[in-house]
Design a protein around this motif. Structure first.
Motif, PDB file in Angstrom:
ATOM      1  N   GLY A  71     -19.333 -30.791 -24.585  1.00 56.61           N
ATOM      2  CA  GLY A  71     -20.429 -30.910 -23.642  1.00 56.61           C
ATOM      3  C   GLY A  71     -20.769 -32.367 -23.417  1.00 56.61           C
ATOM      4  N   HIS A  72     -21.277 -32.666 -22.245  1.00 56.38           N
ATOM      5  CA  HIS A  72     -21.620 -34.049 -21.898  1.00 56.38           C
ATOM      6  C   HIS A  72     -23.042 -34.063 -21.368  1.00 56.38           C
ATOM      7  CE1 HIS A  72     -17.371 -34.941 -22.341  1.00 56.38           C
ATOM      8  NE2 HIS A  72     -17.148 -33.842 -21.653  1.00 56.38           N
ATOM      9  N   ILE A  73     -23.937 -34.673 -22.106  1.00 57.82           N
ATOM     10  CA  ILE A  73     -25.347 -34.749 -21.739  1.00 57.82           C
ATOM     11  C   ILE A  73     -25.683 -36.189 -21.362  1.00 57.82           C
ATOM     12  CG2 ILE A  73     -27.732 -34.387 -22.511  1.00 57.82           C
ATOM     13  CD1 ILE A  73     -26.125 -31.806 -22.422  1.00 57.82           C
ATOM     14  N   SER A  74     -26.392 -36.357 -20.260  1.00 60.61           N
ATOM     15  CA  SER A  74     -26.826 -37.685 -19.823  1.00 60.61           C
ATOM     16  C   SER A  74     -28.291 -37.628 -19.430  1.00 60.61           C
ATOM     17  CB  SER A  74     -25.987 -38.162 -18.624  1.00 60.61           C
ATOM     18  OG  SER A  74     -24.657 -38.364 -19.015  1.00 60.61           O
ATOM     19  N   LYS A  75     -28.905 -38.798 -19.407  1.00 58.25           N
ATOM     20  CA  LYS A  75     -30.311 -38.922 -19.035  1.00 58.25           C
ATOM     21  C   LYS A  75     -30.422 -39.870 -17.853  1.00 58.25           C
ATOM     22  CE  LYS A  75     -31.574 -38.487 -23.869  1.00 58.25           C
ATOM     23  NZ  LYS A  75     -32.169 -39.147 -25.021  1.00 58.25           N
ATOM     24  N   GLY A  76     -31.556 -39.794 -17.146  1.00 55.05           N
ATOM     25  CA  GLY A  76     -31.767 -40.714 -16.045  1.00 55.05           C
ATOM     26  C   GLY A  76     -33.165 -40.610 -15.481  1.00 55.05           C
ATOM     27  N   PRO A  77     -33.543 -41.591 -14.648  1.00 55.11           N
ATOM     28  CA  PRO A  77     -34.874 -41.601 -14.053  1.00 55.11           C
ATOM     29  C   PRO A  77     -35.041 -40.563 -12.946  1.00 55.11           C
ATOM     30  CG  PRO A  77     -33.584 -43.433 -13.223  1.00 55.11           C
ATOM     31  CD  PRO A  77     -32.761 -42.764 -14.293  1.00 55.11           C
ATOM     32  N   THR A  78     -33.919 -40.083 -12.387  1.00 50.31           N
ATOM     33  CA  THR A  78     -33.948 -39.031 -11.375  1.00 50.31           C
ATOM     34  C   THR A  78     -32.925 -37.966 -11.752  1.00 50.31           C
ATOM     35  OG1 THR A  78     -32.218 -39.946  -9.944  1.00 50.31           O
ATOM     36  CG2 THR A  78     -34.487 -40.753  -9.581  1.00 50.31           C
ATOM     37  N   ALA A  79     -33.073 -36.802 -11.153  1.00 52.85           N
ATOM     38  CA  ALA A  79     -32.128 -35.714 -11.422  1.00 52.85           C
ATOM     39  C   ALA A  79     -30.717 -36.097 -10.982  1.00 52.85           C
ATOM     40  CB  ALA A  79     -32.587 -34.444 -10.704  1.00 52.85           C
ATOM     41  N   LEU A  80     -30.604 -36.752  -9.828  1.00 60.08           N
ATOM     42  CA  LEU A  80     -29.281 -37.138  -9.340  1.00 60.08           C
ATOM     43  C   LEU A  80     -28.616 -38.174 -10.231  1.00 60.08           C
ATOM     44  CD1 LEU A  80     -29.718 -37.260  -5.459  1.00 60.08           C
ATOM     45  CD2 LEU A  80     -28.251 -35.723  -6.764  1.00 60.08           C
ATOM     46  N   VAL A  81     -29.357 -39.158 -10.685  1.00 63.94           N
ATOM     47  CA  VAL A  81     -28.778 -40.182 -11.570  1.00 63.94           C
ATOM     48  C   VAL A  81     -28.297 -39.526 -12.865  1.00 63.94           C
ATOM     49  CG1 VAL A  81     -29.283 -42.217 -12.989  1.00 63.94           C
ATOM     50  CG2 VAL A  81     -30.004 -42.149 -10.598  1.00 63.94           C
ATOM     51  N   ALA A  82     -29.123 -38.681 -13.460  1.00 65.69           N
ATOM     52  CA  ALA A  82     -28.723 -38.007 -14.695  1.00 65.69           C
ATOM     53  C   ALA A  82     -27.483 -37.152 -14.473  1.00 65.69           C
ATOM     54  CB  ALA A  82     -29.874 -37.152 -15.224  1.00 65.69           C
ATOM     55  N   ALA A  83     -27.454 -36.403 -13.375  1.00 66.47           N
ATOM     56  CA  ALA A  83     -26.323 -35.524 -13.094  1.00 66.47           C
ATOM     57  C   ALA A  83     -25.046 -36.310 -12.828  1.00 66.47           C
ATOM     58  CB  ALA A  83     -26.646 -34.624 -11.905  1.00 66.47           C
ATOM     59  N   MET A  84     -25.141 -37.400 -12.072  1.00 65.62           N
ATOM     60  CA  MET A  84     -23.941 -38.178 -11.769  1.00 65.62           C
ATOM     61  C   MET A  84     -23.431 -38.904 -13.015  1.00 65.62           C
ATOM     62  SD  MET A  84     -23.220 -37.282  -8.730  1.00 65.62           S
ATOM     63  CE  MET A  84     -24.015 -35.725  -9.071  1.00 65.62           C
ATOM     64  N   ARG A  85     -24.333 -39.347 -13.883  1.00 67.42           N
ATOM     65  CA  ARG A  85     -23.895 -39.925 -15.162  1.00 67.42           C
ATOM     66  C   ARG A  85     -23.165 -38.884 -15.996  1.00 67.42           C
ATOM     67  NH1 ARG A  85     -29.383 -43.264 -16.827  1.00 67.42           N
ATOM     68  NH2 ARG A  85     -28.991 -45.105 -15.525  1.00 67.42           N
ATOM     69  N   ALA A  86     -23.701 -37.661 -16.040  1.00 69.52           N
ATOM     70  CA  ALA A  86     -23.051 -36.593 -16.801  1.00 69.52           C
ATOM     71  C   ALA A  86     -21.678 -36.285 -16.212  1.00 69.52           C
ATOM     72  CB  ALA A  86     -23.929 -35.342 -16.807  1.00 69.52           C
ATOM     73  N   PHE A  87     -21.578 -36.277 -14.893  1.00 73.36           N
ATOM     74  CA  PHE A  87     -20.299 -36.003 -14.232  1.00 73.36           C
ATOM     75  C   PHE A  87     -19.267 -37.071 -14.579  1.00 73.36           C
ATOM     76  CE2 PHE A  87     -17.711 -36.550 -10.268  1.00 73.36           C
ATOM     77  CZ  PHE A  87     -16.901 -35.436 -10.460  1.00 73.36           C
ATOM     78  N   VAL A  88     -19.652 -38.339 -14.464  1.00 73.45           N
ATOM     79  CA  VAL A  88     -18.723 -39.428 -14.782  1.00 73.45           C
ATOM     80  C   VAL A  88     -18.313 -39.354 -16.251  1.00 73.45           C
ATOM     81  CG1 VAL A  88     -18.458 -41.942 -14.936  1.00 73.45           C
ATOM     82  CG2 VAL A  88     -19.555 -40.924 -12.929  1.00 73.45           C
ATOM     83  N   THR A  89     -19.266 -39.118 -17.134  1.00 71.76           N
ATOM     84  CA  THR A  89     -18.961 -39.025 -18.560  1.00 71.76           C
ATOM     85  C   THR A  89     -17.980 -37.882 -18.831  1.00 71.76           C
ATOM     86  OG1 THR A  89     -21.118 -39.926 -19.151  1.00 71.76           O
ATOM     87  CG2 THR A  89     -19.961 -38.709 -20.867  1.00 71.76           C
ATOM     88  N   SER A  90     -18.170 -36.759 -18.156  1.00 72.91           N
ATOM     89  CA  SER A  90     -17.287 -35.610 -18.379  1.00 72.91           C
ATOM     90  C   SER A  90     -15.863 -35.889 -17.920  1.00 72.91           C
ATOM     91  CB  SER A  90     -17.826 -34.364 -17.672  1.00 72.91           C
ATOM     92  OG  SER A  90     -17.647 -34.445 -16.270  1.00 72.91           O
ATOM     93  N   ARG A  91     -15.719 -36.737 -16.925  1.00 66.74           N
ATOM     94  CA  ARG A  91     -14.389 -37.026 -16.384  1.00 66.74           C
ATOM     95  C   ARG A  91     -13.745 -38.261 -17.006  1.00 66.74           C
ATOM     96  NH1 ARG A  91     -13.193 -34.546 -11.253  1.00 66.74           N
ATOM     97  NH2 ARG A  91     -14.094 -32.467 -11.422  1.00 66.74           N
ATOM     98  N   LEU A  92     -14.557 -39.291 -17.280  1.00 60.21           N
ATOM     99  CA  LEU A  92     -13.997 -40.588 -17.681  1.00 60.21           C
ATOM    100  C   LEU A  92     -14.404 -41.055 -19.074  1.00 60.21           C
ATOM    101  CD1 LEU A  92     -14.451 -42.454 -14.278  1.00 60.21           C
ATOM    102  CD2 LEU A  92     -12.421 -41.266 -15.127  1.00 60.21           C
ATOM    103  N   GLY A  93     -15.373 -40.395 -19.681  1.00 57.45           N
ATOM    104  CA  GLY A  93     -15.795 -40.781 -21.020  1.00 57.45           C
ATOM    105  C   GLY A  93     -17.079 -41.587 -21.041  1.00 57.45           C
ATOM    106  N   ASP A  94     -17.462 -42.028 -22.228  1.00 54.55           N
ATOM    107  CA  ASP A  94     -18.729 -42.736 -22.444  1.00 54.55           C
ATOM    108  C   ASP A  94     -18.705 -44.194 -22.001  1.00 54.55           C
ATOM    109  OD1 ASP A  94     -19.945 -40.478 -23.574  1.00 54.55           O
ATOM    110  OD2 ASP A  94     -19.161 -40.962 -25.564  1.00 54.55           O
ATOM    111  N   VAL A  95     -17.509 -44.734 -21.773  1.00 54.18           N
ATOM    112  CA  VAL A  95     -17.371 -46.143 -21.390  1.00 54.18           C
ATOM    113  C   VAL A  95     -16.373 -46.226 -20.242  1.00 54.18           C
ATOM    114  CG1 VAL A  95     -16.655 -48.434 -22.180  1.00 54.18           C
ATOM    115  CG2 VAL A  95     -17.842 -46.911 -23.748  1.00 54.18           C
TER     116      VAL A  95
END
Length: 110
Positions: A71-95
Motif C-alpha cells: 500500500g502507498h499512503i501519502s499526505k497533502g494540503p489538498t485532496a488532489l495533492v495527496a492523491a497525486m503523491r500517492a499515485f506517483v509513489t505507487s508507480r515510481l517509489g518514495d524517491v
C-alpha cells in the motif's frame, strides 16, 4: 527528491511520468492533475485511490489489489495533492530523480 514533498509543476511532471509520458514544456502547461479535478479526478477513479480528511490534512492511499500487503499512503494540503503523491509513489517509489527540477525550472523561467 522525496515523492512526499513534490508540489505544483514538479508533482504534475511526475504524474505525467507515472502515466508513461515525458511531457514537453507545452504539454506540461496544460497538464495539472494536482490542481485540476478534471485531470486528477479520472486518475483517482481509475487507480481507485482512497482520499480522506484526517483532522488536519488530506491523506490518500493506493493499494495493490493483487498483493494486498503493498500500500502507498501519502499526505497533502489538498485532496488532489495527496492523491497525486500517492499515485506517483505507487508507480515510481518514495524517491524520484532531481533531474526533472531542471526541466521544470527551465519551463518556469520561460
Amino acid at each position: 527528491m522525496k515523492t512526499s514533498e513534490l508540489t505544483g509543476t514538479l508533482l504534475d511532471y511526475w504524474v505525467a511520468r507515472s502515466e508513461g509520458t515525458v511531457p514537453t514544456a507545452d504539454a506540461q502547461l496544460k497538464f495539472m492533475p494536482s490542481t485540476a479535478w478534471a485531470q486528477g479526478g479520472p486518475i483517482i477513479e481509475r487507480e481507485k485511490i482512497m482520499v480522506a480528511w484526517n483532522a488536519s490534512e488530506w491523506i490518500a492511499g493506493v493499494t495493490d489489489f493483487v498483493d494486498r500487503s503493498e500500500g502507498h499512503i501519502s499526505k497533502g494540503p489538498t485532496a488532489l495533492v495527496a492523491a497525486m503523491r500517492a499515485f506517483v509513489t505507487s508507480r515510481l517509489g518514495d524517491v524520484v530523480s532531481d533531474d526533472a527540477q531542471v526541466a521544470v525550472d527551465r519551463k518556469s523561467n520561460g
